[in-house]
Write a protein that holds these residues in place. Structure first.
Motif: not given
Length: 132
Positions: A6-7, A31-36, A82-84
């Protein structure tokens, strides 16, 4: 449809909106998107953001910022971790995009911070993205 990152989706939506000279863009609420977005607003890359309830997870309306001549303040956004392949950095190893004119967004134990704040607080973490 479930997103695996999602980021990266949020950063791509912002990148495409800036390229099209849009005034606002809608991204997924997390929450992470709001933080960014909070870091981008504090550093002056966006005007502001607010959450919009859509009956599900919700969305965030981001107001993009442009210079007085109409040029976008965000020229490049790069997803670093990245996730990987996660990229964790110590405070001394944090990058300085465009020799300090850009910012690096870092997820730390004290929340999502810019590279400048990480250096002030002497704390490292996961390098999320760089903004130039």
């Amino acid at each position: 449809m479930a997103l695996s990152d999602p980021i990266a989706d949020m950063l791509t939506r912002v990148r495409n909106a800036v390229r099209n000279r849009a005034k606002t863009v809608m991204v997924m609420n997390s929450k992470v998107n709001r933080g960014i977005l909070g870091v981008l607003q504090h550093e002056g890359y966006i005007t502001g953001f607010d959450t919009v309830d859509d009956g599900r997870q919700g969305q965030i309306r981001v107001a993009l910022k442009y210079s007085t001549t109409g040029e976008p303040l965000i020229s490049r956004v790069t997803r670093e971790s990245k996730p990987g392949c996660r990229r964790y950095m110590r405070v001394d190893d944090l990058p300085r995009p465009v020799q300090g004119l850009g910012i690096a967004v870092v997820s730390t134990s004290k929340g999502v911070l810019s590279d400048r704040k990480c250096r002030d607080e002497r704390i490292g973490g996961e390098l999320i993205c760089t903004v130039e």
